[in-house]
Design an enzyme around this catalytic site. Structure first.
Site, PDB file in Angstrom:
ATOM      1  N   ARG A 237       0.850  -1.184   0.000  1.00  0.00           N
ATOM      2  CA  ARG A 237       0.000   0.000   0.000  1.00  0.00           C
ATOM      3  C   ARG A 237       0.888   1.237   0.000  1.00  0.00           C
ATOM      4  O   ARG A 237       1.937   1.274   0.666  1.00  0.00           O
ATOM      5  CB  ARG A 237      -0.930   0.017   1.228  1.00  0.00           C
ATOM      6  CG  ARG A 237      -2.167  -0.876   1.089  1.00  0.00           C
ATOM      7  CD  ARG A 237      -3.131  -0.319   0.061  1.00  0.00           C
ATOM      8  NE  ARG A 237      -4.387  -1.042  -0.016  1.00  0.00           N
ATOM      9  CZ  ARG A 237      -4.656  -2.001  -0.888  1.00  0.00           C
ATOM     10  NH1 ARG A 237      -3.731  -2.366  -1.754  1.00  0.00           N
ATOM     11  NH2 ARG A 237      -5.835  -2.592  -0.903  1.00  0.00           N
ATOM     12  N   GLU A 266      -2.634   8.717  -5.306  1.00  0.00           N
ATOM     13  CA  GLU A 266      -2.927   8.055  -6.582  1.00  0.00           C
ATOM     14  C   GLU A 266      -4.097   8.755  -7.260  1.00  0.00           C
ATOM     15  O   GLU A 266      -5.089   9.062  -6.610  1.00  0.00           O
ATOM     16  CB  GLU A 266      -3.258   6.573  -6.353  1.00  0.00           C
ATOM     17  CG  GLU A 266      -2.075   5.775  -5.831  1.00  0.00           C
ATOM     18  CD  GLU A 266      -2.381   4.282  -5.685  1.00  0.00           C
ATOM     19  OE1 GLU A 266      -3.514   3.861  -6.034  1.00  0.00           O
ATOM     20  OE2 GLU A 266      -1.503   3.536  -5.240  1.00  0.00           O
ATOM     21  N   HIS A 285      -0.794   0.942 -10.022  1.00  0.00           N
ATOM     22  CA  HIS A 285      -1.550   0.107  -9.091  1.00  0.00           C
ATOM     23  C   HIS A 285      -2.207  -1.060  -9.833  1.00  0.00           C
ATOM     24  O   HIS A 285      -3.434  -1.242  -9.786  1.00  0.00           O
ATOM     25  CB  HIS A 285      -2.605   0.930  -8.351  1.00  0.00           C
ATOM     26  CG  HIS A 285      -3.027   0.305  -7.052  1.00  0.00           C
ATOM     27  ND1 HIS A 285      -3.375   1.040  -5.952  1.00  0.00           N
ATOM     28  CD2 HIS A 285      -3.161  -0.994  -6.687  1.00  0.00           C
ATOM     29  CE1 HIS A 285      -3.717   0.226  -4.959  1.00  0.00           C
ATOM     30  NE2 HIS A 285      -3.591  -1.021  -5.388  1.00  0.00           N
TER      31      HIS A 285
END
Length: 327
Positions: A237, A266, A285
């Site tokens: 993460r 993000e 991601h």
């Protein structure tokens, strides 16, 4: 034949504008399905819902709408990480939480192995040379015998260890508690030994969940504990890493490079300095996402839904105090 009135209500929380997950017709055969994508629609959908399937993990709508969850028994998160769901009222409730452990493990491990080999074989440089039409012979590293430290020796970490070990990498792990022996790791060390282990690794891979204990774990001190020749890979993460400290470590030469799939912010802003670094690999991601992954997530939910309907034990139950599903 079960009537609609007899079917349990399942609320599916998606991101605004997100398409309906594939395979929902199979869910409709078993339940009354309601969709929500923000606080207002979730407040309308939750009353009477016994099950919730969550595909949106960047929303605060669920915590805001929580008081409307009058009959909720089970929440299924279609991701391995459940940090976005771990607000105090849910943690303290009797509602069971499950996650998507197992769906992405192998593909994330493939991503990690690929990243390690790209560094060892200097592929980023080769790609730049190809784009410039330059022929330049170089010697590159052997991966065999190099040491990998997997921070988070859970189900994803185990798959990483298996793949990396297959090509001769020496894989160590860290976990909440040390393990005297493990079939996939050379050794699994306790989290208290992290700083010592960082100094021994050629590659450091973050595969830990985001919890209060891991948030900001990789700061300037952690990067300074690593070898100056080491590469850092994060598929866990984003907030586990302090991005400014990572940039500073790269500037100072505390580490030799970073492969990053997740970030504190993000999408990563286009003006961010990480984009232009030749020793940094960036992906959006997507380390675990494979062709057909959304359908696989629905199938996994249905397997657990059938267990729930039959009164059987669910799999992938999250320990809400720890913030992850422990095997």
């Amino acid at each position: 034949m079960t009537s609609q009135a007899d079917k349990p209500i399942v609320t599916v929380l998606t991101a605004p504008g997100e398409q309906e997950p594939p395979g929902m017709d199979a869910v409709r055969k078993r339940a009354e399905v309601r969709f929500a994508s923000d606080e207002a629609t979730l407040r309308d959908s939750l009353p009477g819902s016994r099950v919730m399937m969550v595909t949106d993990f960047r929303t605060e709508a669920f915590e805001a709408a929580w008081p409307e969850a009058d009959k909720l028994e089970w929440i299924h998160a279609t991701s391995a990480g459940v940090d976005a769901l771990m607000f105090p009222a849910l943690i303290d409730s009797d509602v069971t939480v499950t996650n998507a452990q197992g769906i992405f493990d192998r593909t994330i491990a493939e991503y990690v192995l690929c990243s390690i080999l790209m560094y060892c074989k200097d592929f980023p440089h080769s790609i730049r040379l190809q784009q410039a039409h330059q022929w330049k012979h170089r010697d590159t590293e052997r991966a065999q015998g190099q040491r990998v430290l997997v921070v988070g020796a859970g189900s994803i970490g185990r798959q990483i260890a298996r793949l990396c070990s297959a090509i001769g990498l020496k894989v160590h792990g860290t976990a909440r508690t040390a393990r005297d022996s493990d079939p996939d790791f050379e050794a699994v060390h306790g989290n208290d030994d992290l700083m010592e282990q960082l100094g021994l690794a050629d590659f450091v891979v973050v595969a830990a969940p985001l919890t209060p204990q891991t948030e900001g774990l990789f700061d300037r001190k952690a990067f300074q504990a690593m070898k100056r020749t080491a590469r850092f890979i994060n598929i866990g993460r984003g907030p586990i890493v302090k991005t400014d400290d990572l940039v500073a470590a790269l500037d100072a030469g505390d580490i030799a490079g970073a492969g990053l799939d997740v970030f504190e912010e993000e999408p990563l802003p286009p003006e961010h300095p990480l984009w232009d670094r030749e020793n940094v690999l960036i992906t959006a991601h997507m380390a675990g996402d494979f062709i057909g992954w959304k359908g696989a997530l629905t199938e996994q939910f249905l397997d657990n839904f059938d267990r729930w309907s039959a009164g059987e034990s669910l799999f992938n139950i999250v320990d809400k105090k720890l913030g992850y599903a422990a095997k």
